[in-house]
Design a protein around this motif. Structure first.
Motif, PDB file in Angstrom:
ATOM      1  N   ALA A  39     -12.258  -8.557  -8.721  1.00  0.00           N
ATOM      2  CA  ALA A  39     -11.273  -7.549  -8.328  1.00  0.00           C
ATOM      3  C   ALA A  39      -9.887  -8.082  -8.624  1.00  0.00           C
ATOM      4  O   ALA A  39      -9.640  -9.290  -8.536  1.00  0.00           O
ATOM      5  CB  ALA A  39     -11.406  -7.203  -6.846  1.00  0.00           C
ATOM      6  N   THR A  40      -8.984  -7.183  -8.986  1.00  0.00           N
ATOM      7  CA  THR A  40      -7.608  -7.590  -9.227  1.00  0.00           C
ATOM      8  C   THR A  40      -6.888  -7.804  -7.900  1.00  0.00           C
ATOM      9  O   THR A  40      -7.363  -7.368  -6.838  1.00  0.00           O
ATOM     10  CB  THR A  40      -6.862  -6.522 -10.035  1.00  0.00           C
ATOM     11  N   THR A  45      -5.450  -5.904  -2.441  1.00  0.00           N
ATOM     12  CA  THR A  45      -4.355  -5.489  -1.570  1.00  0.00           C
ATOM     13  C   THR A  45      -4.563  -4.077  -1.066  1.00  0.00           C
ATOM     14  O   THR A  45      -4.386  -3.794   0.132  1.00  0.00           O
ATOM     15  CB  THR A  45      -3.013  -5.585  -2.324  1.00  0.00           C
ATOM     16  N   CYS A  46      -4.955  -3.168  -1.959  1.00  0.00           N
ATOM     17  CA  CYS A  46      -5.186  -1.777  -1.550  1.00  0.00           C
ATOM     18  C   CYS A  46      -6.300  -1.686  -0.516  1.00  0.00           C
ATOM     19  O   CYS A  46      -6.163  -0.993   0.501  1.00  0.00           O
ATOM     20  CB  CYS A  46      -5.533  -0.917  -2.767  1.00  0.00           C
ATOM     21  N   GLY A  52      -6.636  -2.101   7.092  1.00  0.00           N
ATOM     22  CA  GLY A  52      -5.583  -2.278   8.096  1.00  0.00           C
ATOM     23  C   GLY A  52      -5.154  -0.966   8.717  1.00  0.00           C
ATOM     24  O   GLY A  52      -4.893  -0.892   9.927  1.00  0.00           O
ATOM     25  N   ALA A  53      -5.087   0.096   7.904  1.00  0.00           N
ATOM     26  CA  ALA A  53      -4.719   1.414   8.429  1.00  0.00           C
ATOM     27  C   ALA A  53      -5.755   1.908   9.429  1.00  0.00           C
ATOM     28  O   ALA A  53      -5.414   2.483  10.466  1.00  0.00           O
ATOM     29  CB  ALA A  53      -4.564   2.404   7.278  1.00  0.00           C
ATOM     30  N   GLY A  92      -8.947   0.406  -3.995  1.00  0.00           N
ATOM     31  CA  GLY A  92      -9.204  -1.015  -3.809  1.00  0.00           C
ATOM     32  C   GLY A  92     -10.607  -1.460  -4.165  1.00  0.00           C
ATOM     33  O   GLY A  92     -10.887  -2.662  -4.146  1.00  0.00           O
ATOM     34  N   THR A  93     -11.488  -0.525  -4.476  1.00  0.00           N
ATOM     35  CA  THR A  93     -12.872  -0.880  -4.803  1.00  0.00           C
ATOM     36  C   THR A  93     -13.053  -0.904  -6.318  1.00  0.00           C
ATOM     37  O   THR A  93     -12.870   0.119  -6.973  1.00  0.00           O
ATOM     38  CB  THR A  93     -13.862   0.119  -4.187  1.00  0.00           C
ATOM     39  N   PRO A  94     -13.394  -2.039  -6.908  1.00  0.00           N
ATOM     40  CA  PRO A  94     -13.556  -2.102  -8.380  1.00  0.00           C
ATOM     41  C   PRO A  94     -14.690  -1.219  -8.859  1.00  0.00           C
ATOM     42  O   PRO A  94     -15.641  -0.927  -8.109  1.00  0.00           O
ATOM     43  CB  PRO A  94     -13.846  -3.585  -8.631  1.00  0.00           C
TER      44      PRO A  94
END
Length: 280
Positions: A39-40, A45-46, A52-53, A92-94
């Motif tokens: 994953a990048t 981060t996303c 976190g949200a 955020g999921t590759p």
């Protein structure tokens, strides 16, 4: 009086989902995405921000304000579950991990049907209508287990909602830019119906919230309800129209530069890089 109260069910859910994500990157990544980063940094981060949200919206003090005092905070909580967390989780999921999760034939077939734009529009907004009925609200607020299931359902249906806009998989494609903008426009219109009931009501719709203590005297049950309706209509609409604006400018940029579809390209670029490394 509002006092700190831990919510271990939320902690366990958040830790389990985020732990499963990190495990998949470390255990499945080398096998399913060989020769590249699983994953990048942007994807991690996303996903972290999305989790976190969910944690912030589901834990103290938001949870306690939303479920024991103010329906307007309850509305903000659900908007975080609908408009903030799901897009971040998808981004955020590759792609290789999404393919792995959708690889069972029945799962793929069901997901393909559920994320068709018209089906997603009807199903998601039907759920939004149901979740604002007095029976649903009173039942979930007074039952902790139903409450947790309701929040999981909100996030799940919202992932379906955002998929036709943000899908990175060509085999489960997102809509072209005009279709995405029209689709989000429709999502901004339908919720105005329950929002109008909340905004223009002259009596409390939810017995449970009418019986809760008042943290702010100005916000009696009716005013609290009206504020919730305004938040649902105005803030939710602003978020969707903001995304529509971003899509429009991105569409214009791609038309001018001839650049690739960024959602597909992120995944395809890694695949091309992997093939190049294999050839060399």
């Amino acid at each position: 009086m509002l006092r700190y109260q831990p919510h271990p069910d939320v902690w366990l859910l958040v830790v389990a989902v985020y732990g499963a994500y990190l495990y998949a990157l470390s255990a499945w990544g080398p096998k399913l995405a060989p020769g590249r980063r699983p994953a990048t940094r942007g994807q991690i981060t996303c996903f972290t921000l999305g989790i976190g949200a969910i944690w912030i919206a589901g834990d103290f003090p938001v949870h306690d304000l939303a479920e024991g005092y103010l329906y307007s905070v309850h509305m903000l909580q659900h908007m975080a579950f609908q408009f903030i967390a799901p897009p971040l989780l998808i981004l955020g999921t590759p792609g290789w991990l999404l393919r792995r999760l959708l690889s069972p034939a029945r799962v793929a077939a069901t997901w393909r049907v559920m994320t068709r734009p018209l089906v997603a529009l009807v199903v998601v907004n039907a759920f939004v209508a149901v979740q604002h009925t007095p029976a649903f609200v009173n039942a979930t607020v007074t039952n902790g287990f139903l409450h947790l299931l309701a929040h999981v359902a909100v996030v799940g249906f919202s992932v379906i909602m955002w998929w036709p806009v943000l899908s990175p998989l060509p085999e489960f494609p997102h809509l072209p830019y005009p279709g995405r903008m029209a689709y989000l426009f429709a999502h901004s219109i339908v919720p105005t119906v329950p929002a109008s009931f909340l905004t223009f009501t002259s009596s409390p719709l939810y017995e449970t919230y009418a019986s809760f203590p008042r943290l702010v005297e100005v916000l009696d049950p009716v005013a609290d309800q009206q504020l919730a309706g305004l938040l649902m209509k105005i803030l939710g609409g602003l978020i969707l129209w903001g995304v529509i604006a971003v899509l429009f400018f991105r569409w214009s940029q791609e038309e001018e530069t001839g650049g690739p579809d960024i959602l597909y390209w992120r995944d395809l670029e890694q695949d091309l890089g992997e093939r190049q490394l294999t050839r060399t």
